[in-house]
Motif scaffolding. Structure first.
Motif, mmCIF file in Angstrom:
data_model
loop_
_atom_site.group_PDB
_atom_site.id
_atom_site.type_symbol
_atom_site.label_atom_id
_atom_site.label_comp_id
_atom_site.label_asym_id
_atom_site.label_seq_id
_atom_site.Cartn_x
_atom_site.Cartn_y
_atom_site.Cartn_z
ATOM 1 N N VAL A 249 0.847 -1.195 0.000
ATOM 2 C CA VAL A 249 0.000 0.000 0.000
ATOM 3 C C VAL A 249 0.883 1.246 0.000
ATOM 4 O O VAL A 249 1.966 1.257 0.595
ATOM 5 N N PRO A 250 0.438 2.325 -0.657
ATOM 6 C CA PRO A 250 1.228 3.556 -0.708
ATOM 7 C C PRO A 250 1.067 4.372 0.566
ATOM 8 O O PRO A 250 0.066 4.264 1.274
ATOM 9 N N ALA A 251 2.046 5.194 0.845
ATOM 10 C CA ALA A 251 1.941 6.080 2.005
ATOM 11 C C ALA A 251 0.855 7.120 1.797
ATOM 12 O O ALA A 251 0.110 7.448 2.711
ATOM 13 N N PHE A 252 0.755 7.650 0.558
ATOM 14 C CA PHE A 252 -0.205 8.710 0.256
ATOM 15 C C PHE A 252 -1.115 8.279 -0.885
ATOM 16 O O PHE A 252 -0.659 7.731 -1.885
ATOM 17 N N ILE A 253 -2.404 8.561 -0.757
ATOM 18 C CA ILE A 253 -3.381 8.326 -1.823
ATOM 19 C C ILE A 253 -4.126 9.624 -2.079
ATOM 20 O O ILE A 253 -4.665 10.236 -1.155
ATOM 21 N N THR A 254 -4.149 10.067 -3.342
ATOM 22 C CA THR A 254 -4.934 11.253 -3.694
ATOM 23 C C THR A 254 -5.788 10.939 -4.913
ATOM 24 O O THR A 254 -5.300 10.410 -5.908
ATOM 25 N N HIS A 255 -7.079 11.307 -4.837
ATOM 26 C CA HIS A 255 -8.007 11.108 -5.953
ATOM 27 C C HIS A 255 -9.035 12.239 -5.965
ATOM 28 O O HIS A 255 -9.169 12.984 -4.987
ATOM 29 N N ASP A 256 -9.754 12.350 -7.079
ATOM 30 C CA ASP A 256 -10.838 13.335 -7.208
ATOM 31 C C ASP A 256 -10.357 14.743 -6.871
ATOM 32 O O ASP A 256 -11.001 15.486 -6.117
ATOM 33 N N ASN A 257 -9.204 15.118 -7.443
ATOM 34 C CA ASN A 257 -8.614 16.436 -7.211
ATOM 35 C C ASN A 257 -8.205 16.656 -5.751
ATOM 36 O O ASN A 257 -8.099 17.802 -5.305
ATOM 37 N N GLY A 258 -7.993 15.594 -5.026
ATOM 38 C CA GLY A 258 -7.442 15.739 -3.683
ATOM 39 C C GLY A 258 -5.985 16.171 -3.761
ATOM 40 O O GLY A 258 -5.282 15.875 -4.729
#
Length: 241
Positions: A181-190
């Motif tokens: 799993v990644p340390a950071f997840i960004t989606h939907d313009n997060g």
């Protein structure tokens, strides 16, 4: 003027002896909704409106604050260890750290905001569940950490950001125990913004937007490795102060 639905009644008296003075204290604190938490010296039978009358748990403090003010609360948290989750739905929470605070649990926000005051005290989060990120922000939430933070024992991501913003204004240290799993997840313009040095032991990022304003060689090297083998669109900004 107080809204009719939040005018204090006799049953709202915060002192253990039910004195009239407690009602005055409640009215004084109602607008700001300041509540104090102290794991070592507090009690959940306390009113929570002063350091000497602190609750023992963050959950009880939130219950007191949001039970009367449906939108905004300020928690003053004494240094110590707390085992609990902080979940906010359409709420605004400010936190003042009165010492170094260790939380075993997670922060989960949906359409809410969390602001931790600028301080030299540190926040440590230990979260070993695979079901939740240590910090998650969804649906136009905003989180601001005005302190150095360390996140460890992760089986999920450290920060998951969907259509929201998470700001770290000091150093960040992350240890991910699950390498898949990644340390950071960004989606939907997060967007995740970090204005400090970053140390990550584990995977890096999944998603789009990560901004680091101090140059951390440790983290930059991991970004390079990730970009070399990852075909997803990933934008990383480096701005050395």
């Amino acid at each position: 003027l107080l809204k009719p639905e939040i005018i204090p009644f006799a049953s709202d008296l915060s002192s253990s002896d039910g004195s009239a003075a407690a009602s005055t204290e409640w009215v004084k604190n109602l607008a700001a909704a300041h509540v104090y938490v102290d794991a070592a010296n507090g009690s959940d039978s306390n009113g929570g409106f002063s350091a000497s009358d602190a609750t023992a748990t963050i959950g009880k403090a939130l219950e007191i604050a949001f039970g009367k003010d449906p939108q905004h609360a300020v928690l003053h948290i004494a240094g110590g260890s707390y085992t609990e989750n902080i979940e906010l739905l359409q709420r605004q929470l400010d936190i003042v750290l009165l010492g170094n605070v260790n939380i075993t649990g997670y922060f989960a926000l949906k359409s809410s905001s969390l602001f931790i005051d600028e301080t030299e005290n540190t926040l440590s989060i230990s979260h070993s569940s695979a079901s939740n990120p240590a910090i998650s922000a969804r649906e136009a939430s905003e989180i601001y950490f005005g302190c150095s933070i360390s996140i460890s024992e992760l089986k999920h991501s450290a920060v998951s950001c969907y259509g929201s913003n998470v700001w770290f204004n000091h150093d960040v240290s992350i240890t991910v125990s699950n390498s898949s799993v990644p340390a950071f997840i960004t989606h939907d313009n997060g967007f995740i913004h970090i204005s400090g040095n970053v140390t990550v032991n584990g995977s890096v990022i999944s998603g789009a937007n990560l901004e680091i304003t101090y140059n951390s060689e440790n983290y930059q090297e991991q970004i390079k490795k990730m970009e070399a083998g990852d075909t997803r669109e990933t934008k990383v900004w480096w701005m050395t102060n």
